[in-house]
Design an enzyme around this catalytic site. Structure first.
Site, PDB file in Angstrom:
ATOM      1  N   ASP A  76      -3.981   3.512  14.303  1.00 18.78           N
ATOM      2  CA  ASP A  76      -3.145   4.021  13.227  1.00 18.78           C
ATOM      3  C   ASP A  76      -3.662   5.388  12.820  1.00 18.78           C
ATOM      4  OD1 ASP A  76      -5.410   3.562  11.702  1.00 18.78           O
ATOM      5  OD2 ASP A  76      -4.487   2.064  10.395  1.00 18.78           O
ATOM      6  N   ARG A 103       0.849  -1.203   0.000  1.00 19.59           N
ATOM      7  CA  ARG A 103       0.000   0.000   0.000  1.00 19.59           C
ATOM      8  C   ARG A 103       0.879   1.245   0.000  1.00 19.59           C
ATOM      9  NH1 ARG A 103      -4.860   1.365   4.247  1.00 19.59           N
ATOM     10  NH2 ARG A 103      -3.194   1.219   5.810  1.00 19.59           N
TER      11      ARG A 103
END
Length: 540
Positions: free
Chosen positions: A442, A161
């Site tokens: 996160d 990613r």
């Protein structure tokens, strides 16, 4: 020495020597010069769209693409080697130990993350690329503190990613302009590893984050076509799974698949960023104020509609409909609390598989067994493309329905403050993924806390006690909670905590919240890496 290309940091000379080769930088410069203008125009279009939302123009399915949604005959590419069965995917940052443990976890795939679980210091980005370079070649084994870390014979399939379109990479400029963080991450991984991956029977596979329009997917598709031609591998070798994690993208799922159809491997329910985007895109709508973060579950109306539409859309077009991440992580020192947490994970995965998802995400290797058992029991084949969900009817109003039970509590507000402070301070200090109160936080989950605090102040929301949430109240609680953050998140430094406190207090006073905390705070990382102020957009 590549014409027009400048490296503005001396961080990690060893990794630079391996990754930032002249040939790799030549490729990066070609990609930048070809696509940077389009990227900037698409980012400007985001701002134009936000102004329309703020003025009261409702989100809806694009009328100009109705023919794409109505046409039943088009389908996406068949699964590429290693992506036929994705029932459990583990995700995490790209440090060497994490890469080995994730690839060895028993999950089907590993999403190596340069985005929301990574703090983009230049050392982190370069070493992440170096670790993936070595992992692809099975040369990543190492020893630490007397313990040996080695890849198994059959590691998980690797998916990468890159960062979102909105982020720059200021440590590299081409013609005196910072390159895109997305294109830097993509280009370095693709250039160094695509041919090697194909030779090993796999391919260059990506997760594509935070898109807000199908034209942004078209840009990725154009990048893929250009890149495959540049290095000389067959067209349609690349595969990209798009995270549907912005509210506008929720209205354009079929269009996004259509743009990437020859390179597509499906869509993913990026649940935490989707909630963040729901608040941010509807920032001018007081009817969209949400309750405590814990009450915004996958079963509330707008989230349930989004999931049902995503599964139906993917299976209609014969690609994977991937589930999302449970926030819970194992609790080592409390067996009863751990069982409660793991039961939440089990219930979440059961909801996903019985809804028709083709796979799910985990953040910790110890959760693989739970997720795998649930999917093995309820998904006997490699996927559930046959579960068409033709009964699903999702209207625009369903994707915007925020009417559900929940309240804003003292505990919820204080928890948001603690999470925002701890994560922001850790991120500025170089750590992009931290456990807090047995939840893995996160950038996406931290963003929810930030914009919720702004939203509650903006609309003078009331606590369960009846007290109005104001800047003065949040300032007081921020000052109370800040001294305990270093205990909550060991390793946080005083200076970084001060940055976090000042940033949060500033954010709750803005007319509108910033688009991304990572964009706001990137100048701190870049300045520490030696980048000149003129290449930093935000003020320090």
């Amino acid at each position: 020495m590549v014409a027009g290309v400048t490296i503005h940091s001396t961080a990690d000379a060893k990794a630079q020597a391996t990754i930032l080769t002249d040939d790799a930088l030549t490729f990066l410069a070609a990609v930048h010069r070809t696509f940077e203008g389009t990227r900037q125009s698409l980012l400007n279009a985001r701002q134009d769209a936000q102004r329309k939302f703020d003025s009261g123009v409702p989100l809806d399915f694009p009328p100009e693409t109705a023919h794409i949604r109505a046409e039943p005959s088009w389908h996406c590419a068949p699964p590429a080697p290693g992506l036929e069965d994705r029932r459990v995917e583990i995700t995490g940052p790209t440090d060497r130990k994490m890469v080995i443990n994730a690839l060895n976890s028993g999950a089907k795939t590993f999403m190596a993350d340069f985005e929301d679980s990574s703090s983009p210091t230049f050392a982190n980005m370069l070493n992440g690329q170096l670790n993936l370079h070595d992992a692809v070649r099975r040369q990543i084994d190492f020893e630490s503190n007397g313990k040996s870390y080695k890849l198994t014979d059959k590691p998980a399939t690797l998916i990468v990613r890159p960062r979102g379109w909105h982020l720059d990479e200021p440590r590299i400029t081409v013609d005196n302009t910072p390159v895109s963080g997305s294109l830097f991450d993509f280009a370095m991984y693709f250039f160094h590893n695509a041919k090697e991956l194909v030779a090993r029977g796999s391919g260059p596979y990506f997760y594509l984050p935070k898109m807000e329009h199908y034209l942004e997917a078209r840009l990725w598709n154009d990048v893929f076509l250009f890149s495959q031609s540049f290095i000389g591998i067959p067209v349609n070798t690349i595969r990209g799974t798009v995270l549907i994690e912005t509210l506008p993208a929720g209205f354009q799922m079929e269009e996004i698949l259509f743009e990437l159809r020859n390179h597509s491997s499906g869509l993913n329910c990026g649940r935490w960023d989707y909630i963040f985007s729901f608040i941010k895109k509807r920032r001018a709508d007081r009817t969209a104020v949400l309750p405590d973060r814990k009450d915004v579950t996958m079963t509330v109306p707008f989230m349930d509609a989004y999931v049902r539409l995503l599964i139906q859309t993917c299976h209609k077009r014969k690609v994977a409909a991937m589930g999302g991440m449970s926030a819970q992580i194992p609790i080592k020192d409390d067996a009863k609390a751990n069982e409660v947490a793991m039961e939440k994970v089990r219930a979440d995965k059961l909801r996903e598989v019985t809804s028709g998802h083709d796979g799910t995400w985990i953040a910790h290797p110890l959760i693989n067994k739970i997720a795998m058992e649930v999917f093995n029991k309820h998904m006997l084949g490699p996927n559930q493309y046959h579960v068409r969900r033709e009964e699903v009817r999702v209207a625009a109003a369903d994707l915007l329905n925020s009417t559900f039970a929940g309240e804003i509590t003292t505990e919820g507000v204080r928890s948001n403050i603690s999470t925002a402070l701890a994560y922001t301070a850790a991120w500025v200090g170089g750590n992009g993924c931290i456990p807090l109160n047995y939840l893995m936080e996160d950038a996406a989950t931290a963003e929810i806390t930030r914009v919720q605090l702004w939203q509650w102040v903006r609309y003078a929301s009331r606590l369960e006690t009846g007290e109005v949430i104001s800047t003065a109240l949040l300032d007081r609680w921020t000052d109370e909670l800040a001294p305990g953050i270093k205990k909550l998140a060991p390793g946080v430094k005083d200076g970084d905590l001060k940055i976090a406190v000042d940033y949060l207090k500033s954010q709750i006073r803005q007319q509108w919240p910033s688009d991304f905390l990572t964009s706001d705070l990137m100048p701190y990382l870049a300045a520490r890496d030696g980048v000149a102020p003129k290449f930093l957009k935000a003020a320090l």
